[in-house]
Every structure is written in structure tokens, then in C-alpha cells.
Design a protein around this motif. Structure first.
Motif: not given
Length: 1058
Positions: A717-727
């Protein structure tokens, strides 16, 4: 005895050179294919239709396949695990019918996944080929389709009917689910006012009565209740499959009417954004004791009241994200672009543009991800999309999957990624012209372009080996204690019954072993007249004898297996070996599964005392340290050494998921044992003190649900976020070998992973920030899938918007999991203070920067978080944070919380209490669950009987002055003095008993848990246990609710003035 097979030996029939270990790159996308198996006593399944042909599919066009539905027919008789009194034979959450396997006579649409892989085979332990990197990543369906109909492939779990139940059900109640039209979200609409005349309040606030001298605001002229259209009645999904107990009548009719947001006891409708509790102005300013506490009316303080109707939630409206309903409410989801909140929820439904704004708010920014969660019966099913050999469309830079928020430009020839902003060429075969609104003309016909959750068929690119078969290995403790307490017999009986529920087909394989101070494998080959025991005496350097004969096809060994399970308790009945080689036995069973991967289910009854990973009794030392308040006491909640952790990491590498069923009457060091299930995506089940009378039914039902719930194997499993936010970090039951991915040898519908987030840049106000969870897994039928869940939320630079859009259930689940993470490494007092301060800082920020009322005598709470103080107090008083509990009890609490789902988080620490002595008086009430009672001893009458449940345990408290007729009707005894220490609920021939059984079954269905029942009475340790759950009372575990509110108010005033 045959020589042991070396570790990593190939599966039968496979070329060793092409057999990599079941490492993480295989197929993490397997959603349990038995979502339809959550029902009870279903009829014999009919043969499923052949798979649709995949040869003529257009790329990206959804596979034609119907939603899963469980065939309905004659229920098979319920067989309790043991003779004697039992509860309703099966809990409302599992169905003993067998799962049909995919037909052998028809070609599989997933032919590309069969046969040896042409790619180079990685060495043992290597990760699969970049499932999240250059290779496309695709979800898998949960099982073969069960009916043939046109349309998109339906991959959702079985449908359950729903009813409005307090506490957030996991299974919606059986019945016809009303489908009202979408109304205002709970915090925006006006709830019904209570019968008594409410005090006037500010628009958007609920105010607890103010002391004399405080000005009263005029009532709001705005009060619009959302309208609803009642759905058709009847059972749209077929007759209910929950088994009715003897004498049980039809299920209640569907609920109709307007959806109501949760209400408060004694309070008029909540207003948009603010809630005020009046506190004497003198209190808290000088830091003196709390004379003003008595000025607060306990009947006017915020308390949870569940809504009484089903609401429909559209995830987006007018191209904007819709805030989700409370996780504990009853709702139907219409996926209109964002995913269902059941699969992924954010702690705040508007994302702060800067880290400074988030810090000022005091709130957490995190996602609760439950990728295989069970949907409501009326939810639309998750569609399965097959892009053929090319795989799903992805961003070539960040590898994000195609979703409704990727923007197509240049007449559809290119698209812009909503995560990294990169512009890609649209594949030629995927091209479509744009309409006047800028959207693709086919957007509404393609699930991946109009739905927040979709599942892709994985291509060979996502596999380093063929998808693994469904393999189940049972490991049973037969030491003297296990035999004498009946734990071994209970385990064998439960396994014998669930064999019928395992997926059928040539790929399903099983094995079994027993252990005490040595390990005993069993040759189950059909050629033998009876199973042959193979003993492994070396518990320091273990091995698996005759590996190919120890794990065999279920269809080949069913008779031998049943015979063996009936014989084991007798074979070892004279056993006088008290030692347990748990670590060695688990390692030996792992070696048997190493070449394939699979599920290892261990039944353990005593402290592992010899062999690999032997443990020592730390309990006595723990009791002394805790009672004396020693600073190092928390270390007893940490694993005693690294041996079991190292084993667990190796298990995870080879895709072996371990579940441990602890059936004990003594200390077993759960803190050390639990590291194995926690690392391999498994679960700990805890039966203490184990009762041979009442626990076998729960053990059977827990095991059955474990094997038949929606689940998958070898997942990543991986979660991706928009630019400006990271896991920032992942928390839950998994193994992590690289920072970006979570490895899950097993994943199921009950497991939730917390994903904490952080800013790495400033976000633009008015834009949207997207999050995408991709889960690659293998179904129990060997299909490789990628489930992609996408959520896009607006960004804001206004602090008050954060409080208005805060999600209480998710915020509290985050707080609860943080406490569980900290308890083993910090003194309890520090953890309690930290949890209290997190609550205070959130309320301080709101009071300081957002509140519209400045009177120092009022505690002002944001409307969305007005229950946060109550739930924080409940957390502080919970078993995990109390010093008077057993070490194992607290270790189990920690492990349970780490993977708990959002709907169950609040009920776990703030249980639901209802009166059951007057069930007959509620003839007109169509709900099976009576009104909820506040957790205060003031509401417990000595002439009443009360049921209290937290999703795991169920206590029934009997007052000293209860009418003997009521006792006779419910329990078949007429005096409180006759209350037994061990209890099995039975149904007697009267309406009160029937209603109690219906209620217990309803709760079990909601919680997806059989619940342990215990009778409690006053003046007895059981009564003390019951009253320890009275969160609102003052006691040894902490302040009363009123005192806690005053304490919070005082701290806010101190910080405001400093």
C-alpha cells in the motif's frame, strides 16, 4: 521421517529457478472475495456463471460482471461448537455457507496472470518489481462474480441492510435501507429540539444553561430541516441472511423520514459552529478548587445522541467536496468523485494552506485508511476496470493513478496530474474529445474518471511470481494447561466447523500441527489410511518434515482433517507437559508456508517457556512496579527481546500473515507475542479468563469471521498526496521495509491504517489538495488487483474553516492511536497529560481566535468538536491508561487500538449503555436498540437491568432490586443471588427474552464481533468492573465529566491570561 525441505524450497510443480519467495512485490491487492460471506446460515451456494471473456474488451472499459450477492435458500442447521447451552449459534456477522470457487471449466479472464512469469525472477527476499514505481499498480476484485448480468464488474462486499444504530455499526442492521435525499450535513442543519422547551441560544451554537447575569441571545430565525424521500419498502437485496433465533420474528420495517444529525441530551438544535457551556465566572480564574462545578447542570452538558434515520451522503456536490457524516452514524454513500468516507477519512475536511495555520489550530492532520471496509448494503459497488496488457493510465512522473481530478487539456491529448502537476500524453487508445465543460465526453461512463474508488486488474508488471494460492495453516497448543481448561477442544471444534467456509477450488491448501515442548506435524495425504504424526523434537533449530505432505489441497484431505481434529483432544488428554514452545512451533509452521505464503492461525494457552523466543513471567514484577508507580513500569508493555520481532519480519518477507488466538487463564506476555501478528498484518484475539462453557462459541465465530471477511494476501500500500503535503508516518499492523510503502502479508475489512501528514510547502487558498491510496493485493481466488481510493479536499487559509470542517470521529481515532503508540514508551501520567493538553490546546485555539463570545464564565466549544472533552476523559479513564489493570489486558488494549477502525474508536472507550428491563414497554419503537443512556451511575437504577457494550465486551448489570419475574423471563433464575459466574445467553419462550436476544444479535452484527457476555451485580468485582465504565462519574481513575469541563475551562483561562 523424511528429511526436512530447505527453507525457500519451490512449490510443488514449479521450477525452482522461477520460484521467488513470496516477497513484497507479488500481489498486495487482494480484497477478500467473500464479502458475501458475512451473512449467516446461507443456503448451499449455486454454481457461479463463467467468467466473462476478456479477449474482446476495450482498454479501460469495465469488465461486465454483477455485484456480489449471496444465494439465499434453506439455511444449514446451526451447529454449536460444543454441546450444552450456547448462544445463538452464529453471530450476526458470519455465514457458515461455503464460498464457491471460480468454475474450472471456463477460461479465466485473467489468463495473463497464469503460468510462469517471463520476467527475471528476483532472489529470495527481493521486493516485487516496483509496484509503485514505474510499473502500473492495479486493484483486484474480491472474488469471482456470483451472478451474470451486464454492466460494470461489481467488487463490493455483500450487501447488508441498514438501520440507524448508535455507536457506528460495522454491519448495517438487516432490513430495507431507506434512502432519503441528501440533506444538509449534520453541523449545518437544525436537529429536532427535545420535548422540553430549550433555552435560547446563539445561531449555530448549543449552550448549556447560563448562570444568572449572563445575557441571553435571541433564538435563530433560521431552522430548515433537510427533506427526505422515503425509499421503497421490502428487501431490495433479497431476504435477510442473518439467522433468526428460535422464535424470532421478522425484522423491523425500514426506517423512513428525514435524516437527523446527532442531538444532545436536553439541548436544542446545534448551531453552525459554536457550543457554549456556562461556568461560574469565579471558577478557574484564581486556580482555586472547583466550587463552580455545581453551577453546571449535568443534564445540559454535551453528550452524544445517535441519529434516528439513515442519511444519504453524496461525496461531492456542485464540484465541491461534501463533508462526510459522522463515522458512527448510519449513512448511504453516493460516490460522485471523492471516495466513500468508509475507505478514507481526513481529520479535517479542509486542508490548511500552511503548517503555521495547522499548528495554531492544535489539531492533527491525518488520514484514516480502511481500504477494504464493508460498505452499506445500499452503497454502490466498487467497479473493476481492466485496461488489458497496458495496465491503468498513470502519471509518468509520480506514478499516481488516473482519477476524476486529473485535468485533460489540448482536446484530450494530454492530461495534468493532480498530485505532482506534470503534464503527460494521453495514450492513443485512451483518447477522447472534451465536451464544452472541459471534461471528457466519456467521463461519466468510465468509473476511473467519475468515482473516488475503483479497482484495476493488475498486469504482469505488478507480479514477481504467480499470485499466491489461499493457504491456511492451523497451529494448536496441546500443553497440559490447554487440554485441562478445554482450550484445545474448543480450538479443534472451531477449526472443524470453519473448514466448510474456506474457499473451494484446487488452489485452497491447508495444514495442521500441534505443539507443547515438541512440535507435531501431520501428514494429511489422501493415500494414507489415517493422518500420520511427524514429531520435530529440536526446538532450537526447527525444520518442517515432508513439506509437500504437511500442506495439501483441501479437496484432497478434508476427511483426514476432520478425523484428526476430532481426535486431537483425546490423543493428548493425558498430556502432562506444561511447557510451550510457541516460538519454535510458529517458526516451523512458517517453514511449511515459506514457499507459498499464507495465513498461519495459532491457538496459544500458556506463556511460551522453552525453545526459540522463550519468555519469562514479567507479571509479578509488573504488578509491583505499576502499583508503586515506578517510572519504568511501561517497559513491561514492550517486547522482552528482539527474537520474535526478527522472526516476524522474516514471516512478512515471505507473505505469511499470523493471527494469534490466546485462550488462557494466566499471564502469557501479550506484549511480546503480539509483535508477530502486528508485523504481519494479523490480529490478536484474547479470551481471559478462558471459559470452556461460554468462550467456545465466541472462539468459533471469531475464527469464522477471520477467514470469511473481505480480505487479501501479499499486499503493498502507498498513499500519495498533492504537492505541498507529504506522508509523515504510517501506523497500524504491517511491515515497512522502505519509507514510502507499507507491506501487508494480510489485509482485511477490519484493519485501518493511520497516515499522518505534514506540509512541505504552502498550498494555494481556494485550490484542492488530493490524497490517493493504492492497494495492490491478491484475492483469495488468486486474482491480482489494485484498489485505488482518491479524496480531494479544498484548501483554506481561514482558521475558523478548520474548526467548522473538523471530523470528530477521525480526530479522536487519531488521538486514541497516538496514546496507544506512546503508552509502552512513556510513564502513564505523561501520556494522560499529553492527551489532556492536546484537547485543551484545540479548544484554546478556538476560544482565542474564533469565538464570538468573550464572557470569561463560558466554556466555548467548536460545534464540530463539542464532544472532544467527553471522549478525551473517556480515553484517560480507559483500560489502557489505568494503573490498576493487568499487564496483558493493557497490552491487548494497545494492540486492538492500533488497527481499530474509525467507527469503532469512540464506542471502544465510550461504550453504549441501554436499559433492557423495560424492552417490552417499547412496543411502538421499531428500532431493535433502545435509547442510549449517559454513562453515569445516576442513570443506573437498582431496580433495572442494563447492557453495556464497547464492540469487544458486553456487560449485563443486574440491580439488587430487580423484579424476580423479569429475571425469570430473561435468565431463568429468580434471585440476584443466583447469578452464575459463567454465562451463556439463551432464548426462552417469552417476548422479553426474545427482544434481548434480538438486541444482542443486532449489536453483534453492527460491531462485526461476537462480543463476550458477562453478568455483573452490585457489591461484587463484576459490579465494580461495570461501574468503571461510568465515564461521567468521579472515581479512582479520574475526575467526573463536570469537573473535567471545569478543569479544561480553567486551563484555557490560565493560558489566555498568560
Amino acid at each position: 521421517m523424511a528429511a526436512p525441505v530447505p527453507p525457500g524450497a519451490p512449490r510443488p510443480g514449479n521450477n525452482p529457478s522461477s520460484q521467488p519467495p513470496p516477497n513484497f512485490g507479488g500481489n498486495p491487492n487482494s480484497l477478500a472475495d467473500n464479502l458475501h460471506n458475512l451473512n449467516i446460515n446461507s443456503a448451499a451456494p449455486r454454481a457461479p456463471p463463467p467468467f466473462p471473456s476478456s479477449s474482446s474488451r476495450m482498454p479501460g472499459v469495465p469488465v461486465a460482471s454483477p455485484p456480489f450477492s449471496r444465494p439465499v435458500g434453506q439455511p444449514r442447521p446451526a451447529v454449536p461448537p460444543f454441546s450444552g447451552p450456547t448462544q445463538s449459534s452464529f453471530p450476526p456477522n458470519v455465514a457458515p455457507a461455503r464460498r464457491p470457487a471460480p468454475p474450472v471449466s471456463h477460461p479465466s479472464p485473467f489468463a495473463s496472470m497464469a503460468g510462469p512469469s517471463p520476467s527475471v525472477v528476483p532472489p529470495p527476499g527481493a521486493r516485487p518489481a516496483a509496484p509503485f514505481g514505474s510499473s502500473p499498480y492495479t486493484p483486484s476484485q474480491v472474488g469471482p462474480p456470483l451472478s451474470a448480468s451486464g454492466g460494470l464488474v461489481s467488487n463490493g462486499p455483500p450487501v447488508f441492510t441498514s438501520g440507524a444504530l448508535p455507536g457506528g455499526q460495522r454491519y448495517p442492521p438487516v432490513g430495507s435501507a431507506p434512502q432519503p435525499s441528501v440533506g444538509l450535513p449534520p453541523t449545518m442543519g437544525m436537529a429536532r429540539a427535545p420535548p422540553q422547551a430549550p433555552p435560547p441560544r446563539f445561531l449555530g451554537s448549543s449552550m448549556v444553561s447560563a448562570p444568572p447575569g449572563h445575557p441571553v441571545q435571541p433564538a435563530s430565525p433560521f431552522s430548515a430541516a433537510p427533506q427526505a424521500t422515503p425509499p421503497p419498502t421490502g428487501y431490495p437485496y433479497g431476504q435477510p441472511t442473518w439467522p433468526l433465533q428460535p422464535g424470532q420474528g421478522a425484522l423491523p420495517p425500514p426506517i423512513t423520514g428525514s435524516p437527523q444529525p446527532p442531538r444532545m441530551f436536553g439541548m436544542s438544535p446545534p448551531l453552525p459552529n459554536q457550543s457554549m457551556t456556562a461556568i461560574s465566572p469565579a471558577v478557574g480564574q484564581t486556580g482555586a478548587p472547583v466550587p463552580g462545578a455545581s453551577k453546571i447542570d449535568p443534564n445540559q452538558i454535551p453528550r452524544p445522541i445517535p441519529g434516528s434515520s439513515v442519511m444519504v451522503h453524496e461525496t461531492r456536490q456542485g464540484n465541491q467536496a461534501n463533508p462526510p457524516p459522522p463515522a458512527t452514524s448510519d449513512y448511504i454513500v453516493r460516490d460522485t468523485g471523492n471516495c466513500s468516507p468508509r475507505y478514507m477519512r481526513c481529520t479535517i475536511n479542509q486542508i490548511p494552506c500552511t503548517d503555521d495555520l495547522l499548528t495554531t489550530s492544535g489539531m492533527q492532520l491525518a488520514l484514516m485508511v480502511q481500504p477494504l471496509a464493508i460498505p452499506h448494503p445500499s452503497d454502490e459497488t466498487v467497479q473493476v476496470v481492466d485496461f488489458g496488457e497496458s495496465g491503468p493510465v498513470r502519471c509518468s512522473r509520480c506514478k499516481g493513478y488516473i482519477n476524476p481530478f486529473m485535468k485533460f487539456i489540448d482536446q484530450g491529448k494530454r492530461f495534468i496530474c493532480n498530485f505532482c502537476g506534470f503534464t503527460d500524453e494521453t495514450p492513443r487508445e485512451y483518447h477522447c474529445n472534451l465536451g464544452p465543460d472541459g471534461r471528457r465526453r466519456d467521463a461519466d461512463e468510465r468509473p476511473e474518471l467519475c468515482r473516488g474508488t475503483v479497482e484495476f486488474v493488475a498486469t504482469r508488471e505488478f507480479m514477481v511470481r504467480d499470485p499466491m494460492p489461499a493457504v491456511y495453516f492451523f497451529l494448536i497448543d496441546v500443553s497440559m494447561n490447554a487440554i485441562q481448561t478445554g482450550a484445545t477442544a474448543a480450538a479443534c471444534g472451531a477449526i472443524n466447523q470453519v473448514i466448510a467456509d474456506l474457499p473451494e477450488g484446487p488452489q485452497t491448501m491447508v495444514g495442521i500441527a500441534t505443539f507443547d515442548s515438541t512440535i507435531h506435524f501431520y501428514n494429511l495425504k489422501r493415500a494414507l489410511q489415517q493422518p500420520l504424526m511427524l514429531i520435530v523434537p529440536d526446538i532450537q533449530d526447527v525444520y518442517t518434515p515432508l513439506q509437500t505432505d504437511v500442506v495439501v489441497q483441501l479437496s484432497e484431505c478434508r476427511q483426514h482433517l476432520e478425523l484428526l481434529l476430532e481426535s486431537i483432544p483425546t490423543m493428548f488428554q493425558e498430556n502432562r507437559t506444561a511447557e510451550s514452545a510457541f516460538g519454535a512451533a510458529t517458526k516451523a509452521a512458517f517453514l511449511a508456508l515459506k514457499s507459498t505464503g499464507g495465513k498461519l492461525l495459532v491457538f496459544q494457552s500458556v506463556l511460551p517457556s522453552i525453545g526459540i523466543g522463550a519468555l519469562s513471567a514479567r507479571e509479578a514484577e509488573g504488578r509491583t512496579n505499576l502499583s508503586a508507580g515506578e517510572k519504568e513500569a511501561h517497559k513491561l508493555l514492550q517486547p522482552s527481546d528482539k527474537t520474535l520481532k526478527e522472526m516476524a519480519i522474516e514471516f512478512a518477507e515471505y507473505q505469511v500473515c499470523v493471527d494469534v488466538f490466546i485462550t488462557t487463564q494466566t499471564y502469557v506476555d501479550i506484549a511480546s507475542i503480539a509483535i508477530i501478528p502486528r508485523t504481519t498484518g494479523g490480529q490478536v484475539y484474547y479470551y481471559y479468563p478462558f471459559s470452556a462453557l461460554s468462550d467456545p462459541a465466541k472462539l468459533y465465530n471469531d475464527l469464522r469471521w477471520n477467514l470469511t471477511r473481505p480480505q487479501g494476501f501479499e499486499a503493498v500500500m502507498r498513499v500519495r498526496c498533492s504537492q505541498g503535503i507529504q506522508v509523515l508516518e504510517y501506523q497500524g499492523n504491517f511491515c515497512k521495509r522502505i519509507p514510502t510503502d507499507v507491506d501487508l502479508p494480510g489485509i482485511d475489512s477490519d484493519k485501518t491504517i493511520m497516515v499522518t501528514l505534514k506540509h512541505d510547502d504552502k498550498l494555494q487558498d481556494g485550490s484542492e489538495c488530493a490524497f490517493q491510496c493504492a492497494l495492490l493485493y491478491t484475492t483469495v481466488y488468486g486474482q491480482r488487483r489494485i484498489r485505488v481510493t482518491t479524496l480531494s479536499l479544498p484548501c483554506t487559509s481561514i482558521l475558523s474553516n478548520l474548526f467548522r470542517s473538523a471530523d470528530l470521529d477521525t480526530q479522536f481515532a487519531c488521538l486514541l492511536k497516538q496514546a496507544a503508540i506512546e503508552i509502552p514508551s512513556s510513564p502513564l501520567l505523561l501520556v494522560k497529560d499529553r492527551m489532556t493538553n492536546l484537547c485543551i490546546n484545540i479548544l484554546l485555539s478556538y476560544r482565542k481566535f474564533c469565538a464570538t463570545v468573550t464572557s470569561s464564565g463560558q466554556l466555548i466549544l467548536p460545534e464540530a468538536l463539542k464532544l472532544l472533552p467527553l471522549y478525551t476523559l473517556a480515553l484517560i479513564k480507559s483500560k489502557g491508561l489505568r494503573t490498576d489493570g493487568r499487564i496483558d489486558d493493557r497490552s491487548f488494549w494497545i494492540n486492538y487500538v492500533l488497527s481499530i477502525s474509525t467507527p469503532l474508536a469512540i464506542p471502544f472507550v465510550y461504550p453504549r449503555m441501554v436499559a433492557i428491563h423495560d424492552l417490552n414497554s417499547k412496543e411502538g419503537d421499531q428500532s431493535l436498540v433502545p435509547p442510549v443512556i449517559p454513562l453515569s451511575s445516576e442513570h443506573v437504577n437498582d431496580a433495572g437491568i442494563y447492557l453495556l457494550e464497547n464492540g469487544e465486551d458486553c456487560l449485563i448489570y443486574i440491580g439488587n432490586s430487580v423484579d424476580s419475574d423479569i429475571l425469570q423471563q430473561l435468565f431463568s433464575f429468580s434471585s440476584v443471588d443466583e447469578i452464575p459466574t459463567q454465562f451463556v445467553l439463551q432464548q426462552y419462550d417469552n417476548s422479553l427474552s426474545k427482544k434481548l436476544n434480538d438486541l444482542v444479535n443486532e449489536i453483534r452484527r453492527q460491531r462485526c464481533s461476537y462480543l463476550r457476555l458477562k453478568l455483573c451485580k452490585k457489591g461484587d468485582p463484576s459490579g465494580m468492573m461495570f461501574f468503571s465504565y461510568m465515564i461521567e462519574d468521579k472515581g479512582s481513575s479520574g475526575l467526573s465529566y463536570v469537573e473535567f469541563l471545569v478543569h479544561v475551562h480553567r486551563q484555557i483561562q490560565v493560558k489566555m491570561s498568560s
